[in-house]
Design an enzyme around this catalytic site. Structure first.
Site, mmCIF file in Angstrom:
data_model
loop_
_atom_site.group_PDB
_atom_site.id
_atom_site.type_symbol
_atom_site.label_atom_id
_atom_site.label_comp_id
_atom_site.label_asym_id
_atom_site.label_seq_id
_atom_site.Cartn_x
_atom_site.Cartn_y
_atom_site.Cartn_z
ATOM 1 N N GLY A 31 12.768 -2.075 0.886
ATOM 2 C CA GLY A 31 13.910 -2.322 -0.198
ATOM 3 C C GLY A 31 14.037 -3.278 -1.352
ATOM 4 N N MET B 273 0.630 5.513 -0.388
ATOM 5 C CA MET B 273 0.107 6.881 -0.268
ATOM 6 C C MET B 273 0.055 7.503 -1.786
ATOM 7 S SD MET B 273 -2.134 6.915 2.103
ATOM 8 C CE MET B 273 -2.576 8.439 2.260
ATOM 9 N N GLY C 190 7.432 -2.739 -3.216
ATOM 10 C CA GLY C 190 7.095 -1.358 -3.152
ATOM 11 C C GLY C 190 7.200 -0.483 -4.093
ATOM 12 N N ARG C 191 8.216 0.420 -4.101
ATOM 13 C CA ARG C 191 8.726 1.281 -5.046
ATOM 14 C C ARG C 191 9.086 0.554 -6.354
ATOM 15 N NH1 ARG C 191 12.404 4.928 -1.560
ATOM 16 N NH2 ARG C 191 12.443 3.133 -0.240
ATOM 17 N N CYS D 22 2.950 3.893 8.891
ATOM 18 C CA CYS D 22 3.026 5.046 8.451
ATOM 19 C C CYS D 22 3.673 6.000 9.274
ATOM 20 C CB CYS D 22 1.852 5.518 7.570
ATOM 21 S SG CYS D 22 1.963 6.923 6.747
ATOM 22 N N ASN E 230 8.975 -6.432 3.790
ATOM 23 C CA ASN E 230 8.678 -5.414 2.986
ATOM 24 C C ASN E 230 9.979 -4.384 3.541
ATOM 25 O OD1 ASN E 230 6.883 -2.267 3.178
ATOM 26 N ND2 ASN E 230 7.490 -3.068 1.433
ATOM 27 N N PRO F 23 0.779 -1.460 0.044
ATOM 28 C CA PRO F 23 0.067 0.200 0.026
ATOM 29 C C PRO F 23 0.957 1.227 -0.027
ATOM 30 C CG PRO F 23 0.073 -1.084 2.094
ATOM 31 C CD PRO F 23 0.866 -1.785 1.285
#
Length: 331
Positions: free
Chosen positions: A208, A14, A228-229, A95, A206, A12
């Site tokens: 990196g 933002m 993620g990214r 977060c 999660n 997830p």
């Protein structure tokens, strides 16, 4: 369909993993578990639910991530999410943004594991679908050994079905949310130790993870790897997920069919009053590393954002990409 136990998930994020992003990612992998952006429980209860929670059926399996610290409100928001058809409800305990801290949820909840457990217990009592938690290994001056153990023990005792751990501390003072994604050092071994002590609980990792190869290494130690990214900035890597982790037949990915599907999706979104850029902003990194990718990015970053832009712009951008055998498969 239920994604619980899925070895690969998309984090997830933002302002990133909105419904258009998730639909796009689902075209690349039919099996990875997708997550919404965090939605605050109060907003779910009081706000425009269709705008906040609506999603395309193609997104399944998809989990709703909630933010909050009031057990009753989180339970109500979880029930609403279940009624919308989500496959899982996830509680954000990771977060670090100022906005989240001011609402007493997110990473600051690492300091009150008993409250987190109460939240999970209330949510579990309110829904039949899985309830999971995403956290950090600790915050500020906490020692990650007892801090993460306390959080994990509490949520699993309360009935949590899975725990996803971002393998970094969060610094609530002194670092921005962006800096909190990079500066605190990664400690994958801390998450591995947590899993070793809880062999019968689902624990995912999660932070990196840059490639499917790295994800595979983590899966030797934990139950799930969350991208993620890397999944957002180079989404083409998701085209290999189903074959690498779910037993699908390895074959060259049909990117032309993907573009057609996204063009049709964009056309419908535009008909509903949306703009092409709402969809294509998530697709800019798709062909990273292929000849023509720069031109593809230029078209989506300029033409797709102009008033009146339609699906033809997306197809024009795709035509700029030069495919060639293995390169297309590796995209």
């Amino acid at each position: 369909m239920n994604g619980l136990g899925s070895p690969i998930s998309i984090a997830p994020m933002m302002d990133w993993t909105d419904r258009h992003c998730r639909f796009f990612h689902r075209q690349l992998t039919s099996r990875a578990l997708l997550y919404t952006e965090m939605v605050v429980a109060d907003a779910v209860i009081q706000g425009a639910r269709e705008r906040l929670l609506g999603f395309d059926a193609a997104e399944h399996p998809v989990a709703l991530q909630l933010g909050g610290s009031d057990p009753a409100k989180l339970a109500e928001a979880a029930r609403i999410g279940e009624a919308f058809g989500y496959d899982e409800i996830n509680l954000n305990v990771g977060c670090p943004s100022d906005r989240v801290q001011s609402g007493t949820f997110g990473a600051c909840l690492m300091k009150v594991p008993n409250l987190v457990a109460d939240c999970v217990k209330a949510m579990k009592a309110g829904v039949a679908i899985p309830v999971t938690v995403k956290c950090r290994i600790g915050v500020d001056e906490q020692d990650p050994e007892p801090a993460l153990d306390a959080l994990a023990d509490g949520v699993f005792d309360a009935g949590a079905d899975a725990l996803w751990v971002h393998a970094r501390k969060a610094w609530l003072e002194g670092l921005s949310p962006k800096e909190n994604r990079d500066i605190p050092p990664l400690d994958y071994n801390r998450v591995y130790r947590l899993k070793a002590g809880k062999p019968n609980k689902f624990i995912g990792i999660n932070g990196g993870i840059q490639s499917l190869e790295e994800a595979r290494v983590h899966l030797d130690h934990v139950d799930g790897a969350m991208l993620g990214r890397a999944a957002y900035h180079t989404p083409g890597i998701l085209a290999g997920v189903d074959a690498a982790f779910y037993g699908a037949k390895p074959e060259a990915f049909d990117f032309a069919a993907l573009i057609d599907a996204m063009a049709d999706y964009a056309a419908y979104h535009i008909e509903q009053g949306g703009r092409l850029g709402h969809v294509t902003r998530h697709m800019v990194g798709l062909f990273h590393g292929l000849p023509g990718a720069r031109r593809y990015r230029q078209i989506l970053s300029t033409d797709a954002t102009r008033p009146g832009a339609g699906p033809a712009v997306l197809k024009k951008a795709f035509e700029a990409v030069e495919f060639g055998g293995a390169a297309a498969e590796a995209a």
